[in-house]
Design an enzyme around this catalytic site. Structure first.
Site, PDB file in Angstrom:
ATOM      1  N   HIS A   1       1.001  -1.486   0.369  1.00 27.87           N
ATOM      2  CA  HIS A   1       0.024  -0.007   0.046  1.00 27.87           C
ATOM      3  C   HIS A   1       0.287   1.111   0.030  1.00 27.87           C
ATOM      4  O   HIS A   1       1.634   2.073   0.862  1.00 27.87           O
ATOM      5  CB  HIS A   1      -0.919  -0.090   1.663  1.00 27.87           C
ATOM      6  N   MET A   2       1.216   1.571  -1.041  1.00 25.73           N
ATOM      7  CA  MET A   2       2.654   3.426  -1.842  1.00 25.73           C
ATOM      8  C   MET A   2       1.656   4.021  -0.372  1.00 25.73           C
ATOM      9  O   MET A   2       0.601   4.160  -0.050  1.00 25.73           O
ATOM     10  CB  MET A   2       1.908   3.428  -2.408  1.00 25.73           C
ATOM     11  N   HIS A   3       2.544   4.652  -0.259  1.00 27.08           N
ATOM     12  CA  HIS A   3       2.501   6.454   0.975  1.00 27.08           C
ATOM     13  C   HIS A   3       3.250   6.776   0.444  1.00 27.08           C
ATOM     14  O   HIS A   3       4.784   6.471   0.336  1.00 27.08           O
ATOM     15  CB  HIS A   3       2.259   5.505   1.970  1.00 27.08           C
ATOM     16  N   PHE A   4       3.519   8.505   0.319  1.00 22.56           N
ATOM     17  CA  PHE A   4       4.178  10.182   0.799  1.00 22.56           C
ATOM     18  C   PHE A   4       4.550   9.546   2.401  1.00 22.56           C
ATOM     19  O   PHE A   4       4.083   9.686   3.045  1.00 22.56           O
ATOM     20  CB  PHE A   4       3.599  10.948   0.382  1.00 22.56           C
TER      21      PHE A   4
END
Ligand SMILES: [Zn+2]
Length: 162
Positions: A118-121
């Site tokens: 789950h991509m995240h900045f």
């Protein structure tokens, strides 16, 4: 170069998590948001505090959609994500008065992603001479009180339109 966002910082699963062990999936139930340190959830994007921050005010901005890469987001979701990154930088400037920021993505485990599915900045406020917050705190297993305090300070700003 020093690794800023080491995977161990994200090496935790919330015991009360109802979303298949994914801390970035907001789920439908908003009652647990404070416990999960979620600052904002809208249709496409959520913002939460990192429990293992590099610095005080280390925030994470993720799409609501459980995806591992930008290419799996449509234009609307991508724009909303970036607008929230911008808003988060603005809020941190206002509340914490940092002298700079590290803003970035670790895509894939090889790049240091601790939760690659789950991509995240990462948005990390920086001050001259700052040291690694968690090194100072030690290996804590509970959320330190000042992370809660920062949460309380930031929360009202996410309720205001930017
Ligand atoms: Zn997820």
């Amino acid at each position: 170069m020093k690794v800023l966002w080491a995977p161990w910082r994200m090496g935790y699963i919330l015991s009360n998590d109802k979303n298949n062990g994914c801390i970035f999936c907001p789920g439908k139930d908003r009652d647990g948001d404070e416990e999960r340190l979620i600052l904002s959830v809208n249709r496409h994007t959520l913002v939460l505090m990192n429990r293992f921050p590099y610095n005080n005010g280390h925030l994470l901005v993720a799409p609501v959609k459980h995806v591992s890469g930008l290419e799996q987001l449509n234009n609307k979701e991508t724009l909303d994500l970036l607008l929230m990154v911008r808003k988060t930088v603005e809020i941190l400037k206002e509340v914490m008065n940092p002298e700079g920021f590290n803003v970035g993505l670790n895509l894939g485990a090889v790049a240091g992603a601790g939760m690659e599915e789950h991509m995240h900045f990462h948005i990390v406020p920086r001050w001259k001479g700052d040291t690694n917050f968690m090194t100072v705190l030690g290996d804590v297993r509970v959320i330190p009180e000042h992370i809660r305090n920062t949460y309380e300070k930031l929360l009202p700003h996410y309720r205001e339109p930017h």
